[in-house]
Design a protein around this motif. Structure first.
Motif, PDB file in Angstrom:
ATOM      1  N   ILE A 169       0.835  -1.213   0.000  1.00 19.27           N
ATOM      2  CA  ILE A 169       0.000   0.000   0.000  1.00 19.27           C
ATOM      3  C   ILE A 169       0.872   1.266   0.000  1.00 19.27           C
ATOM      4  CG2 ILE A 169      -1.836   1.196   1.340  1.00 19.27           C
ATOM      5  CD1 ILE A 169      -2.600  -1.616   0.397  1.00 19.27           C
ATOM      6  N   ARG A 170       2.095   1.110   0.462  1.00 21.63           N
ATOM      7  CA  ARG A 170       2.996   2.254   0.698  1.00 21.63           C
ATOM      8  C   ARG A 170       3.025   3.291  -0.436  1.00 21.63           C
ATOM      9  NH1 ARG A 170       4.360   6.221   1.948  1.00 21.63           N
ATOM     10  NH2 ARG A 170       6.358   7.035   2.661  1.00 21.63           N
ATOM     11  N   PRO A 171       3.136   2.853  -1.749  1.00 25.76           N
ATOM     12  CA  PRO A 171       3.270   3.858  -2.814  1.00 25.76           C
ATOM     13  C   PRO A 171       2.083   4.826  -2.911  1.00 25.76           C
ATOM     14  CG  PRO A 171       3.829   1.674  -3.636  1.00 25.76           C
ATOM     15  CD  PRO A 171       3.237   1.482  -2.273  1.00 25.76           C
ATOM     16  N   ALA A 172       0.908   4.432  -2.441  1.00 28.87           N
ATOM     17  CA  ALA A 172      -0.279   5.294  -2.564  1.00 28.87           C
ATOM     18  C   ALA A 172      -0.427   6.252  -1.382  1.00 28.87           C
ATOM     19  CB  ALA A 172      -1.533   4.422  -2.683  1.00 28.87           C
ATOM     20  N   CYS A 173       0.543   6.246  -0.462  1.00 28.13           N
ATOM     21  CA  CYS A 173       0.410   7.033   0.780  1.00 28.13           C
ATOM     22  C   CYS A 173       1.434   8.164   0.840  1.00 28.13           C
ATOM     23  CB  CYS A 173       0.624   6.127   1.995  1.00 28.13           C
ATOM     24  SG  CYS A 173      -0.385   4.644   1.968  1.00 28.13           S
ATOM     25  N   GLY A 174       1.091   9.205   1.619  1.00 27.75           N
ATOM     26  CA  GLY A 174       2.067  10.251   1.937  1.00 27.75           C
ATOM     27  C   GLY A 174       2.966   9.714   3.053  1.00 27.75           C
ATOM     28  N   ARG A 175       2.886  10.366   4.240  1.00 24.01           N
ATOM     29  CA  ARG A 175       3.669   9.863   5.375  1.00 24.01           C
ATOM     30  C   ARG A 175       3.063   8.530   5.844  1.00 24.01           C
ATOM     31  NH1 ARG A 175       3.473  11.585  11.040  1.00 24.01           N
ATOM     32  NH2 ARG A 175       5.533  11.197  11.921  1.00 24.01           N
ATOM     33  N   TYR A 176       3.913   7.569   6.210  1.00 21.98           N
ATOM     34  CA  TYR A 176       3.411   6.253   6.641  1.00 21.98           C
ATOM     35  C   TYR A 176       3.991   5.932   8.009  1.00 21.98           C
ATOM     36  CZ  TYR A 176       1.405   1.582   5.772  1.00 21.98           C
ATOM     37  OH  TYR A 176       0.633   0.444   5.829  1.00 21.98           O
ATOM     38  N   VAL A 177       3.121   5.845   9.035  1.00 17.03           N
ATOM     39  CA  VAL A 177       3.563   5.423  10.367  1.00 17.03           C
ATOM     40  C   VAL A 177       2.984   4.034  10.610  1.00 17.03           C
ATOM     41  CG1 VAL A 177       3.702   5.994  12.810  1.00 17.03           C
ATOM     42  CG2 VAL A 177       3.426   7.829  11.149  1.00 17.03           C
ATOM     43  N   ALA A 178       3.857   3.065  10.899  1.00 18.45           N
ATOM     44  CA  ALA A 178       3.404   1.674  11.094  1.00 18.45           C
ATOM     45  C   ALA A 178       3.755   1.249  12.521  1.00 18.45           C
ATOM     46  CB  ALA A 178       4.085   0.758  10.084  1.00 18.45           C
ATOM     47  N   CYS A 179       2.744   0.775  13.254  1.00 23.41           N
ATOM     48  CA  CYS A 179       2.929   0.499  14.694  1.00 23.41           C
ATOM     49  C   CYS A 179       2.612  -0.967  15.002  1.00 23.41           C
ATOM     50  CB  CYS A 179       1.948   1.339  15.511  1.00 23.41           C
ATOM     51  SG  CYS A 179       1.877   3.045  15.015  1.00 23.41           S
ATOM     52  N   ASP A 180       3.364  -1.521  15.923  1.00 15.97           N
ATOM     53  CA  ASP A 180       3.035  -2.849  16.434  1.00 15.97           C
ATOM     54  C   ASP A 180       3.578  -2.948  17.860  1.00 15.97           C
ATOM     55  OD1 ASP A 180       2.020  -5.574  14.764  1.00 15.97           O
ATOM     56  OD2 ASP A 180       3.010  -5.972  16.688  1.00 15.97           O
ATOM     57  N   VAL A 181       3.015  -3.888  18.610  1.00 18.84           N
ATOM     58  CA  VAL A 181       3.353  -4.009  20.032  1.00 18.84           C
ATOM     59  C   VAL A 181       4.552  -4.945  20.249  1.00 18.84           C
ATOM     60  CG1 VAL A 181       1.800  -5.951  20.583  1.00 18.84           C
ATOM     61  CG2 VAL A 181       2.163  -4.135  22.271  1.00 18.84           C
ATOM     62  N   VAL A 182       4.992  -5.640  19.193  1.00 10.77           N
ATOM     63  CA  VAL A 182       6.103  -6.598  19.330  1.00 10.77           C
ATOM     64  C   VAL A 182       7.408  -5.913  18.908  1.00 10.77           C
ATOM     65  CG1 VAL A 182       7.006  -8.828  18.535  1.00 10.77           C
ATOM     66  CG2 VAL A 182       4.561  -8.552  18.962  1.00 10.77           C
ATOM     67  N   ALA A 183       8.255  -5.582  19.905  1.00  8.52           N
ATOM     68  CA  ALA A 183       9.453  -4.775  19.643  1.00  8.52           C
ATOM     69  C   ALA A 183      10.420  -5.421  18.636  1.00  8.52           C
ATOM     70  CB  ALA A 183      10.161  -4.458  20.956  1.00  8.52           C
ATOM     71  N   PRO A 184      10.747  -6.728  18.742  1.00 10.86           N
ATOM     72  CA  PRO A 184      11.685  -7.306  17.770  1.00 10.86           C
ATOM     73  C   PRO A 184      11.117  -7.315  16.334  1.00 10.86           C
ATOM     74  CG  PRO A 184      11.423  -8.752  19.686  1.00 10.86           C
ATOM     75  CD  PRO A 184      10.366  -7.705  19.793  1.00 10.86           C
ATOM     76  N   LEU A 185       9.792  -7.401  16.230  1.00 13.06           N
ATOM     77  CA  LEU A 185       9.147  -7.345  14.914  1.00 13.06           C
ATOM     78  C   LEU A 185       9.356  -5.955  14.297  1.00 13.06           C
ATOM     79  CD1 LEU A 185       6.867  -8.377  12.813  1.00 13.06           C
ATOM     80  CD2 LEU A 185       5.272  -7.332  14.378  1.00 13.06           C
ATOM     81  N   ILE A 186       9.195  -4.927  15.111  1.00 10.65           N
ATOM     82  CA  ILE A 186       9.387  -3.550  14.625  1.00 10.65           C
ATOM     83  C   ILE A 186      10.848  -3.351  14.205  1.00 10.65           C
ATOM     84  CG2 ILE A 186       9.489  -1.125  15.450  1.00 10.65           C
ATOM     85  CD1 ILE A 186       6.679  -2.011  14.574  1.00 10.65           C
ATOM     86  N   ALA A 187      11.788  -3.890  15.008  1.00  9.48           N
ATOM     87  CA  ALA A 187      13.215  -3.760  14.660  1.00  9.48           C
ATOM     88  C   ALA A 187      13.495  -4.468  13.330  1.00  9.48           C
ATOM     89  CB  ALA A 187      14.076  -4.352  15.770  1.00  9.48           C
ATOM     90  N   SER A 188      12.898  -5.648  13.142  1.00  3.24           N
ATOM     91  CA  SER A 188      13.096  -6.404  11.909  1.00  3.24           C
ATOM     92  C   SER A 188      12.510  -5.633  10.711  1.00  3.24           C
ATOM     93  CB  SER A 188      12.439  -7.775  12.081  1.00  3.24           C
ATOM     94  OG  SER A 188      12.088  -8.330  10.876  1.00  3.24           O
ATOM     95  N   ASN A 189      11.308  -5.051  10.892  1.00  3.23           N
ATOM     96  CA  ASN A 189      10.688  -4.273   9.805  1.00  3.23           C
ATOM     97  C   ASN A 189      11.554  -3.068   9.427  1.00  3.23           C
ATOM     98  OD1 ASN A 189       8.523  -5.992   9.719  1.00  3.23           O
ATOM     99  ND2 ASN A 189       7.089  -4.626  10.769  1.00  3.23           N
ATOM    100  N   ARG A 190      12.119  -2.397  10.451  1.00  2.00           N
ATOM    101  CA  ARG A 190      12.959  -1.211  10.181  1.00  2.00           C
ATOM    102  C   ARG A 190      14.110  -1.581   9.261  1.00  2.00           C
ATOM    103  NH1 ARG A 190      12.919   0.610  16.119  1.00  2.00           N
ATOM    104  NH2 ARG A 190      11.092   1.960  16.096  1.00  2.00           N
ATOM    105  N   ALA A 191      14.739  -2.756   9.540  1.00  2.00           N
ATOM    106  CA  ALA A 191      15.888  -3.171   8.728  1.00  2.00           C
ATOM    107  C   ALA A 191      15.419  -3.618   7.343  1.00  2.00           C
ATOM    108  CB  ALA A 191      16.616  -4.304   9.438  1.00  2.00           C
ATOM    109  N   ARG A 192      14.361  -4.408   7.309  1.00  2.00           N
ATOM    110  CA  ARG A 192      13.924  -5.017   6.056  1.00  2.00           C
ATOM    111  C   ARG A 192      13.329  -4.009   5.075  1.00  2.00           C
ATOM    112  NH1 ARG A 192      10.391 -10.518   5.354  1.00  2.00           N
ATOM    113  NH2 ARG A 192      10.626 -10.551   3.122  1.00  2.00           N
TER     114      ARG A 192
END
Ligand SMILES: C[S@@+](CC[C@H](N)C(=O)[O-])C[C@H]1O[C@@H](n2cnc3c(N)ncnc32)[C@H](O)[C@@H]1O
Length: 259
Positions: free
Chosen positions: A116-139
């Motif tokens: 969906i990202r290309p159709a959006c302006g600023r994109y804030v993505a949130c989740d409660v699982v910290a290692p998942l967020i760290a993995s998403n940041r890298a990936r």
């Protein structure tokens, strides 16, 4: 026991199960399925969502990816489910006068968000699982996404025009759903996706514990309907964007104009 013997025994047990399965009445299979799902959720007791969903990922309760890493379930990866969703949501976003700033609550492994990202302006993505967020940041470093670790039922939510809640509320208890709902007034449009029973006359919003299962895993299946009691959401407008049949239910996406 050698690895070969263990593998042969597992294969034999699986074949035996496949042979027996058609002989077991549907109600008994449903009963055991429901019991197993509810037992999983019951073992979390009053643990906070960060711990609960870390364990869900760690124990692969939503399945496993081909490569090692986090996997948010077939609903997030099966092209039969992902493609119509990505198309319908992208079309909705393109109807807006400018690319909207979006907030993705419970973004999971971000396979869906990346579509969906290309159709959006600023994109804030949130989740409660910290290692998942760290993995998403890298990936997904190349996609310019602001990944944040937060509890959507307890923390302040980021600002934006459109909010996505995709197959998240279905895993929460009603108390948490009400708390998330109370925080959504800051967005103009809510794009909500829920796995619902096929029969349209199901009892909505049955009680459920926090955990990997959904309200479909009940003897009388249920699903989250925000416009029904006890939530009683009163949108200005609503539109079904897409529906895909999955297992014993349908994955439905609705766009709610909130004000
Ligand atoms: C089934 S996954 C769906 C992921 C993604 N929305 C998708 O459709 O691919 C549900 C996600 O909600 C997240 N989640 C559950 N409760 C949460 C909470 N209270 N705050 C933030 N995220 C939460 C889980 O960690 C999980 O990643």
């Amino acid at each position: 026991m050698s690895q070969n013997t263990a593998a042969t025994q597992a294969a034999l047990a699986q074949r035996l199960m496949q042979t027996i399965k058609p002989l077991v009445p549907v109600w008994l299979r449903t009963y055991y399925h429901v019991r197993r799902e509810q037992q999983h959720d019951a073992r979390y007791g009053t643990k906070p969502p960060g711990e609960v969903f870390s364990d869900v990922y760690h124990s692969s309760l939503w399945g496993e990816a081909d490569e090692p890493g986090f996997f948010s379930g077939t609903g997030s990866h099966d092209p039969r489910i992902v493609e119509p969703y990505a198309e319908a949501v992208t079309a909705l976003l393109r109807e807006l006068p400018r690319k909207p700033d979006v907030v993705d609550l419970g973004c999971g492994d971000f396979h869906i968000g990346s579509r969906i990202r290309p159709a959006c302006g600023r994109y804030v993505a949130c989740d409660v699982v910290a290692p998942l967020i760290a993995s998403n940041r890298a990936r997904y470093a190349h996609l310019d996404v602001d990944f944040r670790c937060l509890d959507i039922a307890g923390d302040e939510l980021p600002a934006g025009d459109v909010v996505f809640l995709r197959q998240v509320l279905q895993h929460l208890d009603n108390g948490r759903i009400a708390r998330v709902l109370a925080r959504l007034h800051r967005y103009q449009v809510l794009v909500l996706t829920e796995h619902l029973p096929l029969a349209r006359d199901f009892p909505p919003n049955a009680k459920k514990r926090l955990g990997a299962s959904t309200r479909l895993a009940r003897m009388v299946p249920s699903g989250v309907v925000l416009t029904a009691p006890p939530f009683n959401l009163k949108p200005v407008h609503s539109r079904v964007l897409c529906e895909v049949r999955e297992g014993a239910g349908v994955i439905q996406t609705v766009a709610y104009t909130l004000h």
